[in-house]
Each structure stands twice: as structure tokens, then as C-alpha cells.
Design an enzyme around this catalytic site. Structure first.
Site, short mmCIF file in Angstrom:
data_model
loop_
_atom_site.label_atom_id
_atom_site.label_comp_id
_atom_site.label_asym_id
_atom_site.label_seq_id
_atom_site.Cartn_x
_atom_site.Cartn_y
_atom_site.Cartn_z
N ASN A 9 7.81 -3.72 33.77
CA ASN A 9 6.95 -4.10 32.64
C ASN A 9 7.88 -4.49 31.51
O ASN A 9 8.44 -3.63 30.84
CB ASN A 9 6.06 -2.91 32.25
N LYS A 11 7.25 -5.83 28.76
CA LYS A 11 6.66 -5.70 27.41
C LYS A 11 6.98 -6.96 26.58
O LYS A 11 7.12 -8.03 27.15
CB LYS A 11 7.12 -4.41 26.74
N HIS A 96 -2.53 -0.32 29.60
CA HIS A 96 -1.28 0.34 29.20
C HIS A 96 -1.52 1.12 27.91
O HIS A 96 -2.28 0.67 27.04
CB HIS A 96 -0.17 -0.71 29.00
N GLU A 98 0.12 1.38 25.31
CA GLU A 98 0.39 0.60 24.09
C GLU A 98 -0.80 -0.31 23.76
O GLU A 98 -1.11 -0.51 22.59
CB GLU A 98 1.68 -0.21 24.28
N GLU A 168 1.05 7.13 33.68
CA GLU A 168 2.15 7.07 32.71
C GLU A 168 1.87 8.03 31.57
O GLU A 168 1.13 7.69 30.63
CB GLU A 168 2.26 5.65 32.13
N GLY A 174 9.31 5.33 27.14
CA GLY A 174 10.33 4.87 26.20
C GLY A 174 11.03 6.00 25.45
O GLY A 174 11.74 5.75 24.48
N SER A 214 10.07 6.36 31.43
CA SER A 214 11.50 6.64 31.47
C SER A 214 12.05 6.81 32.89
O SER A 214 12.94 7.62 33.13
CB SER A 214 11.84 7.86 30.62
#
Ligand code: PGA
Length: 251
Positions: A9, A11, A96, A98, A168, A174, A214
Site C-alpha cells: 500500500n 499510500k 483503510h 486512514e 490492521e 506506521g 509495521s
């Protein structure tokens, strides 16, 4: 049969040139290799068509990171599932954390996006996962159940069987903090049971459930060695061939 998948991904990273270079580099690195997993890269919209054209899409599947919740029309700036499919992309990452957090994507919006993706022949990689407070409060099982039920459980069994799920935990994305392999396995088993209760054992058993957060070359082997961790959705470590390859080769 359940597939193993390692998906990147990207991003909002890479210019067009950088993205092309990264995709071609990965394509080169994978040439002639016998892999035990499918490989997918989730690139920015602007790169999709050219990347799909430049690489061997039988080896590397291309994914968008989002699509519109509308079919077509006067929605300035949006990119539809049909447009994504027309680039040669085969997957779309949806839900996701985000997107949920920064763009206020609700379960209802995501349900519409999943339907549009499926109607256009795309495989949704549907992300779920709890935030740290929810995990600390022991609510993570309920949170992922809710995310799965609210956006996916109106699908027919036939459509549900086309999905990929990515667990996730938001606290691991991250941050450099990974869920332990045991933590991932525990919740993947739980998610599979939730799916089984709605769609039956066979569909649950065949559902690919990825771990994300991660994941890197050092921890991938342990994570994917778990029977219910069928691969990964990788952010940071998918941005260089050198970091992504060891994850692909962890199987
Ligand atoms: P990360 O991101 O690997 O950089 O933690 C994973 C993701 O958000 O999909």
C-alpha cells in the site's frame, strides 16, 4: 482455496516517475522466481494505467487505494470503480483506517464502495482494525466484528467469497509496533469464526485474511507462519524493492 497475498500500500507516496521505477524494479526482481504468494501493489490513481501496462500483471496485481461511492456523474475529483477497472487494476483497497479517520468513511459508505468494486470486477481488499484505546479496553473483537458485519454481511455468499480481508490494528500502522504473531493469529481466528457464523465454514476457510501494521522483512516470517495469517498489507516497507522482497519471500 485460500490464497496467500503480499500487498503493498504505497499510500500518497511516489511521483509518477518514482512509482514507475518502483513497479518496474519489483517486476524485475520477481522475474523467474517461484513464489508461494500472490503479489499486489496499491499505487496512486495517477500511476495505475501505466504501471499495469509496464509490468507483468500475471505476477504483480495492481490495486487502487480507494474508489468513489458513486457510479459516475457530477462528482468532481472522484474516481469510480469502473475507471479503476479500466486501467487494468484488479484490486481496490477499501476501508483503510486512514480513509475512515481522515475522510470520514462510514460503514455505510464503505458498503456502497464494496458493492461498486464487485460490480466492476475488482477484488476489494477490505481493511478493518481497532484503535489502541479499543484494544486496551478489550473491545477489539467487537470492533472488527462490527466493521465486518456493517459493511459486508449484506453481500451474497458468492460475492463475499471474492473479498480479501486485511486486519490492521490502527496502533500498529506506521508506528513500528507490530502485533505479535500470536495476537494476529488470535484475532484472525476470531474474524474467521465470525465469517463462518454468517456464511458457513467453507467460505470462512477460503477467505484470505491479511495482517497489516509495521510488517517488515524481520517480522514477516513469524507472522505468515501462523495458519490464519494469509499474508500482509504493507505500507512503509513496500516503498522499496529491497524492503518488500524479503516480505514476499517470507512464505
Ligand atoms: P505500515 O502500513 O506497514 O507502514 O504500518 C500498513 C498499512 O497502513 O496498510
Amino acid at each position: 482455496m485460500r490464497k496467500n497475498i503480499i500487498a503493498g500500500n504505497w499510500k500518497m507516496n511516489t511521483t509518477f516517475e518514482e512509482g514507475m521505477e518502483l513497479a518496474k524494479g519489483l517486476n524485475e526482481a520477481l522475474k523467474g522466481k517461484t513464489l508461494k504468494c500472490d503479489v499486489v501493489i496499491g499505487t496512486p490513481f495517477t500511476h495505475l494505467a501505466c504501471i499495469a501496462d509496464a509490468i507483468d500483471t500475471n505476477v504483480i496485481g495492481v490495486a487502487a487505494q480507494n474508489c468513489a461511492d458513486k457510479d459516475k456523474g457530477a462528482y468532481t475529483g472522484e474516481v469510480s470503480a469502473a475507471m479503476v477497472a479500466s486501467t487494468g487494476a484488479k484490486y481496490v483497497i477499501l476501508g483503510h483506517s486512514e480513509r475512515r479517520a481522515y475522510y470520514h468513511e462510514t460503514a455505510e459508505i464503505l458498503k456502497t464502495k464494496v458493492n461498486l468494486a464487485l460490480a466492476n470486477g475488482l477484488t476489494p481488499i477490505f481493511c478493518i482494525g481497532e484503535v489502541l484505546e479499543e484494544r486496551k479496553a478489550g473491545k477489539h473483537f467487537d470492533v472488527v466484528d462490527g466493521q465486518v458485519k456493517d459493511s459486508l454481511f449484506d453481500l451474497s455468499a458468492e460475492d463475499f467469497a471474492k473479498l480479501v480481508i486485511a486486519y490492521e490494528p490502527v496502533w500498529a500502522i506506521g508506528t513500528g509496533v507490530t502485533a505479535t504473531a500470536d495476537e494476529a493469529e488470535e484475532i484472525h481466528v476470531h474474524i474467521r469464526c465470525t465469517i463462518a457464523a454468517r456464511y458457513g465454514e467453507e467460505i470462512a476457510d477460503n477467505c484470505t485474511i491479511l495482517y497489516g501494521g509495521s510488517m517488515n522483512g524481520a517480522n514477516a516470517k513469524e507472522l505468515v507462519s501462523k495458519p490464519n495469517v494469509d499474508g500482509g498489507l504493507i505500507g512503509g516497507a513496500s516503498l522499496s524493492v529491497d524492503k518488500f522482497m524479503p516480505i514476499i519471500e517470507a512464505f
